[in-house]
Design an enzyme around this catalytic site. Sequence first.
Site, PDB file in Angstrom:
ATOM      1  N   ARG A  30      35.440 -48.970  32.338  1.00 50.69           N
ATOM      2  CA  ARG A  30      36.224 -50.163  32.029  1.00 50.69           C
ATOM      3  C   ARG A  30      36.385 -50.987  33.293  1.00 50.69           C
ATOM      4  O   ARG A  30      36.114 -50.523  34.391  1.00 50.69           O
ATOM      5  CB  ARG A  30      37.582 -49.802  31.430  1.00 50.69           C
ATOM      6  CG  ARG A  30      38.488 -48.985  32.341  1.00 50.69           C
ATOM      7  CD  ARG A  30      39.807 -48.676  31.660  1.00 50.69           C
ATOM      8  NE  ARG A  30      40.720 -47.963  32.546  1.00 50.69           N
ATOM      9  CZ  ARG A  30      41.964 -47.611  32.216  1.00 50.69           C
ATOM     10  NH1 ARG A  30      42.434 -47.896  31.028  1.00 50.69           N
ATOM     11  NH2 ARG A  30      42.739 -46.978  33.070  1.00 50.69           N
ATOM     12  N   CYS A  77      32.924 -58.456  38.238  1.00 52.94           N
ATOM     13  CA  CYS A  77      33.170 -59.123  39.515  1.00 52.94           C
ATOM     14  C   CYS A  77      34.252 -60.170  39.297  1.00 52.94           C
ATOM     15  O   CYS A  77      34.070 -61.086  38.486  1.00 52.94           O
ATOM     16  CB  CYS A  77      31.883 -59.773  40.008  1.00 52.94           C
ATOM     17  SG  CYS A  77      32.138 -60.975  41.331  1.00 52.94           S
ATOM     18  N   ASN A 116      44.403 -55.967  31.979  1.00 50.64           N
ATOM     19  CA  ASN A 116      45.060 -54.653  31.948  1.00 50.64           C
ATOM     20  C   ASN A 116      44.931 -54.004  33.316  1.00 50.64           C
ATOM     21  O   ASN A 116      43.816 -53.836  33.832  1.00 50.64           O
ATOM     22  CB  ASN A 116      44.417 -53.745  30.901  1.00 50.64           C
ATOM     23  CG  ASN A 116      45.190 -52.453  30.721  1.00 50.64           C
ATOM     24  OD1 ASN A 116      46.278 -52.454  30.155  1.00 50.64           O
ATOM     25  ND2 ASN A 116      44.635 -51.350  31.207  1.00 50.64           N
ATOM     26  N   GLU A 117      46.068 -53.661  33.903  1.00 53.95           N
ATOM     27  CA  GLU A 117      46.097 -52.909  35.158  1.00 53.95           C
ATOM     28  C   GLU A 117      45.079 -53.443  36.183  1.00 53.95           C
ATOM     29  O   GLU A 117      44.199 -52.714  36.653  1.00 53.95           O
ATOM     30  CB  GLU A 117      45.853 -51.421  34.893  1.00 53.95           C
ATOM     31  CG  GLU A 117      46.959 -50.767  34.096  1.00 53.95           C
ATOM     32  CD  GLU A 117      46.770 -49.260  33.928  1.00 53.95           C
ATOM     33  OE1 GLU A 117      47.780 -48.557  33.737  1.00 53.95           O
ATOM     34  OE2 GLU A 117      45.612 -48.796  33.979  1.00 53.95           O
ATOM     35  N   CYS A 135      34.777 -56.810  44.787  1.00 51.40           N
ATOM     36  CA  CYS A 135      33.333 -56.884  44.569  1.00 51.40           C
ATOM     37  C   CYS A 135      32.738 -57.561  45.797  1.00 51.40           C
ATOM     38  O   CYS A 135      33.255 -58.582  46.264  1.00 51.40           O
ATOM     39  CB  CYS A 135      33.004 -57.674  43.309  1.00 51.40           C
ATOM     40  SG  CYS A 135      31.231 -57.974  43.094  1.00 51.40           S
ATOM     41  N   CYS A 161      29.470 -58.691  46.127  1.00 54.84           N
ATOM     42  CA  CYS A 161      28.188 -59.305  45.794  1.00 54.84           C
ATOM     43  C   CYS A 161      28.079 -60.681  46.445  1.00 54.84           C
ATOM     44  O   CYS A 161      29.010 -61.179  47.085  1.00 54.84           O
ATOM     45  CB  CYS A 161      28.030 -59.416  44.280  1.00 54.84           C
ATOM     46  SG  CYS A 161      29.107 -60.665  43.522  1.00 54.84           S
ATOM     47  N   GLU A 205      53.901 -49.166  30.019  1.00 54.68           N
ATOM     48  CA  GLU A 205      53.181 -47.910  29.779  1.00 54.68           C
ATOM     49  C   GLU A 205      53.876 -46.781  30.522  1.00 54.68           C
ATOM     50  O   GLU A 205      54.297 -46.947  31.673  1.00 54.68           O
ATOM     51  CB  GLU A 205      51.727 -47.972  30.290  1.00 54.68           C
ATOM     52  CG  GLU A 205      50.747 -48.682  29.408  1.00 54.68           C
ATOM     53  CD  GLU A 205      49.325 -48.497  29.922  1.00 54.68           C
ATOM     54  OE1 GLU A 205      49.039 -47.446  30.553  1.00 54.68           O
ATOM     55  OE2 GLU A 205      48.503 -49.394  29.715  1.00 54.68           O
ATOM     56  N   LYS A 260      41.148 -38.744  25.727  1.00 50.89           N
ATOM     57  CA  LYS A 260      41.456 -37.964  24.525  1.00 50.89           C
ATOM     58  C   LYS A 260      42.484 -36.868  24.780  1.00 50.89           C
ATOM     59  O   LYS A 260      43.125 -36.390  23.844  1.00 50.89           O
ATOM     60  CB  LYS A 260      40.182 -37.380  23.927  1.00 50.89           C
ATOM     61  CG  LYS A 260      39.402 -36.420  24.809  1.00 50.89           C
ATOM     62  CD  LYS A 260      38.147 -35.936  24.087  1.00 50.89           C
ATOM     63  CE  LYS A 260      37.268 -35.053  24.979  1.00 50.89           C
ATOM     64  NZ  LYS A 260      36.634 -35.875  26.064  1.00 50.89           N
TER      65      LYS A 260
END
Length: 657
Positions: free
Chosen positions: A111, A115, A149-150, A158, A160, A305, A354
């Site tokens: 996930r 970039c 998310n987070e 990144c 690049c 969360e 899981k």
Amino acid sequence: MGLTRVPGLLFGGDYNPEQWPEQVWQEDVRLMAEAGVNIATVAVFSWSRLEPAPGVYEFGWLDRVLDLLHEHGIAADLATATATPPPWLIRRHPEVRPVDANGTRLEFGSRQGYCPSSPVFRDGTVRLARAMAERYGDHPALVMWHVGNEYADHTVECLCEESARHFRRWLEDRYGSLDGLNSAWGTSCWGQHYTDWTQLSPPRKAPGPVNPTQVLDWRRFCSDALLACFEAEREVLKEVTPDIPVTTNFMSILHHLDYWRWAAAEDFVSDDAYPDPADPTAHVKAALSYDLMRSLKQQPWLLLESAPGAVSWREVNVPKEPGVMRLHSLQALAHGSDGVMFFQWRQARYGPEKFHSAMLPHGGTDTRQWRETLALGADLRRLAEVAGSGTRAEVALVLDWESWWGLEAPESLPSDRLRLHRLLLSWYAPLHARGIAVDLTPPGRDLSAYRVVIAPNLYLCTAEQAANLAAFPGQLVVGPFSGVVDAADQVHDGGAPGPLREHLGLRVEEFWPIPDGGTQQVVTADGTRLTARTWSEWLAVDDAQVLARYLGGPLDGRPAVTRRGTATYLSCLPDDLTPVLDEVLAAAGLTGTDLPAGVEACRRGDFLFLLNYGAATATVSLPIAGTDLLTGRQLHGSVAIAPRDAVVLKPGALPKP
């Protein structure tokens, strides 16, 4: 008005209906209603399901989910679904994948594989955010937007070529000219003088240490680049749905992102917190993080969360013992959260998470976990009136992200043993043990509301920050290795403590880090002996009183702790800060509360939370009489609190006998 239009405290969790057959959804919402769930986070990782091909949207399944939630009185924290780009986008545009410091482009399959500087990625997120807002902006279930998310969980940076181009633009905006950059970066050192912007790059793997100012600017840039991703989506959401609050979930005290800047871009702060059940000090660390969340916007926040039991990402994932989920949840409320939410609602059958616990576990409703979920929902309904109440703190800890980044640069420092989170905890823990409320603050914020301000470390300190601290009329404490460099990571003229020198009345002639396994003794004026293990300094006192001196070793007899007026300086970090802290608190007229070991006392508005993390029943003296909202008991004088139990006291006159 609370964080959303949902009354009382929020209660729920991440809901991933796309992982389950549609016939399961009816059971989910029925059980949510039974548990008292009033909000669910949906669509966090759903980009590939909502847009299976470029510009082709399949909203039908999400329509049915939101309708079903609303029919059962459950609101939606609706994510923009942009946390992970879909496979088709990655395969059409492989340049979206991030590149690490070694030049390796990372593969798709986890996930957050993007970039942050990629225009392709940003354009895609903005288009999807607009489509989501236009479709669901008027849906009655929608009460808040959840962007991404987070951030910086998996993708911090990144390196690049697209990121390099973005970094150059960011540097040009910051410095205006190459002369300005060369001066700030000190490029005359090691022959690094730049003559064209195209010569600049991110701090990739090099033969030796990389320019520390380049690294510091890279940390600033990476935080800003990810923030720009959030702000691009937020702008669209506010354009289409101006009355729906927007947030993104923080990750407690995270090194990578400047949360002061991020919080300013949010409507309210939300946080993901996962205290380790195997760590006996986890509740103290959690309290520090929660106080940061409350302090970021100086208002209530939301625990978005947390784990009902075990997580799935530690080397050993210990579950929470009976009652600990409740205790951890009540702690978040005590420190300003207006709700308790979990990852996740229904425990997954497949994927990397899981084995992560859930409100509804694999075993279903005939389980301890489900019974504790039901009980917590009932508790939160009893505590509904706590929502929206604030906290007044008279002590503040200074936290500056740019200083943190400089302090923990990978190379070129006298020692890498000074870690800011540990320094913060060293001061916070004894305050927490006394039940003294603590805010966190950037060094430039108005400090007039406090009696005590503690800067455990301020390695990077500007003249403006120093002036603000010096103008503070209360008790100021400054920790070691502070006032060393300016905003460009260049050592202040005359050395440390730089612009704080006059206010503290001293000079640091030499840093004297303590080698691993070594110790340095310190003796106070009354003969109390303290032990430092990481750091010491050779001080020259100009105009300050010496409160403690080094004992033994090359610093024998030299000042260790000093005081000038209301400003105290520690040139070391003793294991036990109690003697120094007691003197500072006494000078400020603060005493705190005498609490049994393992008991936390926290005031939120008029409410007093008492939480027992210990293994034995604890008797606590009550400063006020009132009603325990959790049980309805009338309490006064003292109360016995069982292990892993709690009291939430609402003050009020007791009925006459």
